[in-house]
Design an enzyme around this catalytic site. Structure first.
Site, short mmCIF file in Angstrom:
data_model
loop_
_atom_site.label_atom_id
_atom_site.label_comp_id
_atom_site.label_asym_id
_atom_site.label_seq_id
_atom_site.Cartn_x
_atom_site.Cartn_y
_atom_site.Cartn_z
N GLU A 276 57.65 -2.52 93.36
CA GLU A 276 58.79 -2.51 94.13
C GLU A 276 59.81 -3.68 93.56
O GLU A 276 60.10 -4.86 94.17
CB GLU A 276 58.39 -3.20 95.62
CG GLU A 276 57.40 -2.63 96.51
CD GLU A 276 57.10 -3.12 97.60
OE1 GLU A 276 57.34 -4.37 98.05
OE2 GLU A 276 56.71 -2.36 98.77
N ARG A 315 73.84 -17.72 95.52
CA ARG A 315 72.66 -18.28 95.26
C ARG A 315 72.76 -19.87 94.77
O ARG A 315 71.88 -20.34 94.92
CB ARG A 315 72.33 -17.30 93.86
CG ARG A 315 71.93 -15.73 94.43
CD ARG A 315 71.47 -14.82 93.56
NE ARG A 315 69.79 -15.35 93.19
CZ ARG A 315 69.54 -16.16 92.02
NH1 ARG A 315 70.78 -16.43 91.29
NH2 ARG A 315 68.33 -16.59 92.08
N CYS A 345 85.83 -24.11 101.87
CA CYS A 345 85.62 -25.56 102.48
C CYS A 345 84.54 -25.85 102.69
O CYS A 345 83.99 -26.24 103.94
CB CYS A 345 86.75 -25.82 103.68
SG CYS A 345 88.24 -25.08 103.36
#
Ligand SMILES: *Cc1c(COP(=O)(O)O)cnc(C)c1O
Length: 420
Positions: A276, A315, A345
């Site tokens: 997978e 990330r 912000c």
């Protein structure tokens, strides 16, 4: 060809395959994601070759990047899919991945999702708990369909990766503890509407070392032997995904090294193998292209403020992840050091600190590298910023595979209560 070679600089200008990034930017406007179809195909072929001596099915982990263009590319190559929701089943089928090549993972499948998956005729449910098993049995019995199941086993090994993407330790929410596995399988064998067919394991993501895989698969092999002794017919082993990619300077084992580990630990059991992979198929096949909005001189440092932010690529703020960042045009430019930040912000909206890249000014393009996996799929409209479009390149051609939404559509998705 390695994936990075799909993003060459030619005469100091960056290309994706044979298309200039500046040309795409002129038509699509920044920020946008851009994928190299050839890089995806090359990564897939590398897996296929590595596993050619084993009876293996590649089930691409759709959550890494679920764009229809990406899924159709992989469908055409014969890939199956590993999915974690009904939405992902729908996406996989819509892109041409046959249901009988779909394995369904995920810790909280609902009755509605199970019902849908059973009606499509998927290959296997990777069951994460006994309550889930009971629910699958109930739904399957009502439909008069037999559900093929594997339990996701938590082997209690340390994946040696970031804590937020480590899934195979006893303390993680995933899977059935290996110590309780035999009880769970015995229970499954008693339930109507259930056919036990396999064992599944997935210990985490961005693994850069094969030792945790080796340890996990060794434990799984022992378990399969025990389960067979208990009378279960185990014919499938799903070894999960998780092989990492090079973001910075990580040295990765090859796909062949990984396949050799699977073979050494599991081949003697004579099972069909499912793999997978997600990140290792897509990660280095995509970039996020952005423009410099301002160059700002702070008190201590210089900031490159981009038009891409943490809502587009989360990330760095979520996993402290490193992404290479390069200037698209490097002609006659010297290097400079910047903090490279987005417009959102939040102080966490920082892509890189004290990073050297070619001197840039407002309007210049930069490419955030290795953004093909867990990039676009994790993006949001935070700060009411439109989702970045996605572009796919093949050779000399490019196609917008998801357009930028417009403001009206986004705002009109809300409704004001009638009493206001
Ligand atoms: C996320 C996930 C994968 C893919 O992981 P990568 O690190 O992207 O290869 C595979 N299987 C399961 C169950 C997952 O949750």
């Amino acid at each position: 060809m390695t994936a990075q070679l799909s993003f060459p600089h030619v005469n100091h200008e960056m290309f994706v395959e044979n298309v200039s990034i500046a040309d795409i930017a002129a038509q699509v406007a920044t920020p946008f994601y851009c994928y190299s179809q050839t890089a995806i195909e090359t990564n897939y072929t590398n897996y296929q070759q590595a596993f050619s001596e084993q009876d293996a099915l590649i089930c691409y982990a759709v959550k890494a990047n679920s764009n229809q263009g990406v899924l159709a590319t992989l469908a055409k190559m014969g890939s199956g899919a590993d999915v974690v929701s009904m939405g992902e089943i729908r996406r996989a089928i819509a892109a041409g991945i046959p249901a009988n090549k779909i394995v369904y993972s995920g810790v909280a499948k609902t009755a509605e999702e199970i019902h849908y998956a059973l009606r499509q005729g998927i290959l296997q449910f990777n069951v994460e708990s006994e309550p889930e098993l009971e629910l699958i049995s109930e739904v399957a019995t009502a439909l008069n369909i037999t559900a093929a199941v594997a339990f996701r086993i938590n082997p209690d090994v340390c994946a040696q990766t970031h804590a937020k993407i480590s899934t195979g330790k006893a303390e993680n929410k995933f899977g059935v503890p290996i110590s309780k596995a035999r009880i769970a399988y015995n229970r499954a064998a008693e339930l109507p509407g259930i056919k036990v067919q396999g064992v599944d394991v997935h210990i985490g993501s961005q693994l850069t070392n094969l030792a945790p895989f080796e340890e996990a698969y060794q434990r799984i092999a022992t378990l399969v032997t025990d389960l067979r002794a208990d009378g279960h017919d185990i014919s499938v082993i799903d070894v999960g995904g998780g092989l990492g990619i090079t973001y910075q300077d990580e040295v990765l084992p090859s796909k062949q090294d990984y396949a050799n580990i699977v073979k050494a630990q599991l081949n003697h059991l004579g099972c069909k193998i499912i793999i997978e992979p997600g990140r290792s198929l897509l990660g280095n096949a995509g970039v996020l292209v952005s423009s410099v909005v301002f160059v700002k001189q702070g008190e201590e440092r210089e900031f490159l403020i981009l038009d891409a932010g943490m809502n587009d690529l989360i990330r760095p703020s979520m996993y402290d992840a490193y992404h290479g960042i390069v200037a698209v045009s490097q002609k006659d430019k010297s290097l400079n050091t910047y903090d490279i930040v987005g417009p959102v912000c939040e102080t966490g909206d920082t892509f890189a600190k004290s990073r050297q890249i070619h001197q840039s000014k407002a309007g210049d393009l930069v490419a955030i590298m290795s953004a093909g996996a867990y990039g676009s799929v994790m993006s949001s409209t935070y700060n009411t910023r439109m989702l970045a479009p996605e572009v796919m390149v093949k050779g000399e051609q490019f196609s917008v595979v998801r357009a930028r939404p417009n403001y009206d559509d986004v705002i009109n998705a809300d409704t004001i209560p009638q009493w206001l």
